[in-house]
Design an enzyme around this catalytic site. Structure first.
Site, PDB file in Angstrom:
ATOM      1  N   GLY A 119       0.922  -1.189   0.132  1.00  0.00           N
ATOM      2  CA  GLY A 119      -0.075  -0.035   0.056  1.00  0.00           C
ATOM      3  C   GLY A 119       0.550   1.384   0.072  1.00  0.00           C
ATOM      4  O   GLY A 119       2.172   1.341  -0.243  1.00  0.00           O
ATOM      5  N   SER A 120       0.047   2.169   0.500  1.00  0.00           N
ATOM      6  CA  SER A 120       0.863   3.525   0.327  1.00  0.00           C
ATOM      7  C   SER A 120       0.694   4.559   1.846  1.00  0.00           C
ATOM      8  O   SER A 120      -0.322   4.055   2.660  1.00  0.00           O
ATOM      9  CB  SER A 120       0.197   4.272  -0.837  1.00  0.00           C
ATOM     10  OG  SER A 120       0.349   3.880  -1.888  1.00  0.00           O
ATOM     11  N   ASP A 132      10.288  -8.551   8.875  1.00  0.00           N
ATOM     12  CA  ASP A 132      10.673  -7.640   7.682  1.00  0.00           C
ATOM     13  C   ASP A 132      11.443  -6.501   8.019  1.00  0.00           C
ATOM     14  O   ASP A 132      11.214  -5.420   7.845  1.00  0.00           O
ATOM     15  CB  ASP A 132       9.592  -7.303   6.896  1.00  0.00           C
ATOM     16  CG  ASP A 132       9.838  -6.600   5.470  1.00  0.00           C
ATOM     17  OD1 ASP A 132      10.759  -6.930   4.992  1.00  0.00           O
ATOM     18  OD2 ASP A 132       9.050  -6.089   4.987  1.00  0.00           O
TER      19      ASP A 132
END
Length: 523
Positions: free
Chosen positions: A252-253, A363
């Site tokens: 996403g953003s 991550d």
């Protein structure tokens, strides 16, 4: 002589020690997001030098002391999300330096003092979610305020904010103009409102017949902040305008926005077209409910509807570590890089060892290491994190992290464990020192990975592989600096050993980094 006290986002539950209010030189005090009870004593007036006072999201239950008015240096006051009752003190009009005032989410009653109009430096005020009544002042800060500052106060009225009902006209001298006002203003508004109501009713009936109900939005609140809807997020980002876009990722953003009475926030909007996005959203919600640390990104609230999955996050004005490494207009010296990596290590140590159920980030990379206005690290993006049961030291997953940072056992077999995070952290530490990405073309062309490339360099001079911009041209490279870099490289290699059981833990990483920092860099 203490000037700044930051105790936010902990689990303090006792009352305040009275001696705290005697600290006349204190400039900033934050105890936000705890469980502190009782009242704020009148001794608050003794904090003569205080500039910022943040008591939000606790269990304070009392009237607001009138002695607040003696704090004439106070610029930022946040009493939101408590149980304060009674009236807003008239003495607030004496806070001549005040810029931000947040009294939302309390049980305050009575009227908003008109005298607050005279506070010339006051830029933002928020009194939403209280029991206030009467006319909203129209001058000063109120002239530019919006509906967001006054939500859920059923007794408030005023003409200058469109969504707030007008106050009743009680002045007999104005009765003669009432018919004219009704004819020229009220009647067209009533007719327009009726037509809009009729149109909306028809649309709702059509949707109900089709079995759709997309008008209802669910908001999941992680912390204790006020709720936010899709339309508020849309408005805060100017309909997701590209000028507000501050980052894009695989899921996403991220946009910069303004919510809650002028507070700058980062809004992470997930891409609903990605199949796993709802699962990642639920995972991140679960992680953030279980994790609180000064070096983790603070999630203010979330929004989940048919249109959107979004997180409202603490805004990080200094961006990501990746930007600081690779943008030409930014630079980090050796001490800053050690400090950044120490902060990041403490965050991961907390995830692994800080509570009963370990959390594995999965991550870790420079793009997920964010920096606030004071260059303090906040680790973010928990979309693929795993919460390990007490009886398990590892789990299996089909969701991968970022190539180059993932451990061998994670990439080949999908095994998730705390030692996988240690491996990713070690790769990131190498990258911070060398300014080389794990999948750098020069390294890959030699059929090497970053670890092997650095291992080969140990036979020569370590200074040949570190970032050329680590030291300025005027700065002299000392033997202490070289020893510091060598110690950090050795630490990175210990983090990235082939097998999980041969790697050190994050507790050991923090211990060794602290020792490196104290031995070579602290004066």
């Amino acid at each position: 002589m203490l000037q700044k006290v930051y105790l936010g986002s902990n689990k303090f539950s006792s009352k305040f020690p009275l001696s705290l209010w005697k600290m006349s030189g204190l400039l900033y005090l934050s105890v936000s997001r705890n469980s502190i009870e009782g009242e704020v004593p009148s001794d608050i007036g003794e904090l003569k030098a205080i500039v910022g006072l943040y008591l939000c999201s606790n269990h304070f239950s009392s009237v607001i002391p009138t002695r607040f008015g003696e704090l004439q240096n106070l610029q930022y006051l946040d009493l939101s999300n408590n149980s304060f009752f009674g009236q807003i003190p008239l003495s607030f009009a004496n806070l001549i330096s005040l810029e931000i005032l947040n009294l939302s989410l309390n049980s305050l009653s009575g009227t908003i003092p008109k005298s607050l109009e005279k506070l010339s430096y006051l830029k933002n005020i928020n009194v939403s979610f209280n029991d206030l009544e009467g006319e909203i002042p129209s001058g000063g800060v109120f002239a530019n305020s919006t509906l967001q500052s006054f939500l859920e106060n059923k007794g408030l009225c005023g003409m200058h904010i469109l969504e707030i009902p007008a106050c009743a006209i009680n002045n007999p001298g104005k009765q003669s103009n009432l018919k004219e006002v009704l004819l020229k203003i009220v009647t067209p508004v009533v007719i327009s409102s009726f037509l809009i109501f009729l149109l909306v009713s028809i649309l709702i009936m059509i949707r109900q017949k089709k079995g759709k109900s997309k008008d209802v939005e669910k908001v999941q609140e992680i912390g204790t902040h006020q709720l936010v809807s899709y339309h508020e997020i849309q408005r805060a980002t100017n309909n997701f305008d590209e000028s507000n876009l501050i980052g894009e990722g695989s899921s996403g953003s991220v946009y910069k926005g303004t919510l809650f009475g002028g507070t700058a926030v980062a809004i992470k909007v997930l891409d609903l077209e990605i199949e796993q996005v709802c699962k990642r959203f639920d995972t991140e919600c679960k992680v953030m409910r279980n994790a609180r640390h000064r070096n983790l990104v603070s999630v203010i609230t979330t929004c989940s509807s048919d249109y959107i999955r979004a997180f409202v996050l603490q805004f990080m004005p200094n961006g990501s570590l990746e930007n600081w490494l690779y943008r030409e207009d930014r630079h980090l010296n050796l001490h800053q890089r050690v400090t950044v990596m120490l902060d990041a290590a403490m965050a991961v140590e907390y995830l692994h060892h800080g509570h009963v159920t370990p959390i594995v980030h999965c991550d870790l990379k420079p793009a997920n290491i964010l920096l606030d206005e004071d260059m303090v690290v906040h680790v973010g993006d928990f979309g693929i994190s795993k919460i390990l049961a007490i009886s398990k030291s590892m789990a299996y997953t089909e969701t991968l992290g970022t190539l180059g940072y993932i451990s061998p056992e994670y990439g080949s077999e999908g095994i998730v464990s705390a030692s996988g995070d240690v491996y990713s952290y070690g790769i990131m530490l190498m990258e911070v020192l060398t300014k080389r990405r794990p999948r750098d073309e020069d390294i890959c062309n030699e059929n090497l990975d970053l670890r092997k490339w650095i291992t080969q360099s140990f036979s020569g001079s370590m200074m040949d592989v570190v970032d050329a911009n680590l030291f300025s041209e005027e700065e002299q490279i000392t033997s202490k600096s070289e020893m510091c870099i060598a110690s950090m490289m050795e630490l990175a290699l210990d983090c990235t050993k082939e097998t999980p059981e041969s790697r050190i833990t994050m507790k050991e990483v923090v211990k060794r980094l602290n020792k490196i920092n104290n031995k070579f860099l602290e004066t």
